[in-house]
Scaffold this active site. Structure first.
Site: not given
Length: 212
Positions: A7, A60, A85, A104, A140
């Protein structure tokens, strides 16, 4: 805010909110890791937390739905991915389209994904850096807002680049959030717009400007 690890970017936002001039507050932190140190940072500053462990869910899809509900419960105007993550599912992205930012550690569109510092070194790049962008379904790949760039030296390693890039991240990530809170930045279609002007390319700040 969402975080999975130590963090350090989350702490940069906490430090920012200590200023009376900060135009936003942190409503809460969501983590997928019960042992994430980011949770300790939140507790130290009385920031509410929710943990959504991936292993608690059958698949998921169930995890994505629970994560989306946990984030929505904080009733935030903006979602910040501060070292989260896991790939964000479509349900949460759709709920917060144009209201979710990620950082990123590369000069996007270069080096999407992992191991960006080593890939930079392996390719012999002389420039490296980090990018704040809006989050879309493609990893991204959302519209870039601001980048911080540095010159790679002959002595740099993946570790030293990581440290140098993180120091810049702690400057530009809260900056982008301030722009959003002040109504300066928004996502229109597939493009970032700053002060009413579509960005053909992100704002670029140099290491020496940020860390002087």
């Amino acid at each position: 805010m969402l975080a999975s690890g130590s963090g350090s970017n989350f702490q940069a936002f906490i430090d920012e909110t200590a200023s009376a001039a900060c135009p936003y507050i942190i409503t809460g932190l969501v983590s997928d890791k019960p042992d994430a140190f980011a949770l300790e940072r939140a507790r130290k500053h009385a920031i509410p937390t929710t943990v959504v462990p991936f292993t608690d869910y059958r698949n998921r899809s169930d995890f994505d739905a629970a994560l989306a509900d946990a984030v929505t419960a904080f009733d935030a105007d903006l979602v910040i991915l501060a070292g989260f993550m896991r790939i964000i599912g479509g349900e949460l992205i759709n709920r917060y389209r144009g209201r979710m930012l990620n950082i990123h550690p590369a000069l996007l569109p270069k080096y999407k994904g992992l191991h960006t510092h080593q890939r930079c070194l392996d390719n012999g790049d002389i420039h490296h850096g980090t990018t704040v962008h809006f989050v879309t379904a493609e990893l991204d790949d959302g519209p870039s807002i601001v980048q911080a760039a540095l010159m790679v030296t002959v002595d740099d390693t993946a570790s030293t680049l990581n440290a140098r890039v993180q120091a810049m991240e702690h400057q530009i990530f809260p900056m982008a959030a301030r722009w959003f809170a002040e109504g300066r930045i928004e996502m229109q279609g597939e493009q970032a717009v700053l002060d009413g002007i579509p960005l053909a390319s992100p704002v670029v700040l140099r290491e020496e400007e940020l860390l002087e």
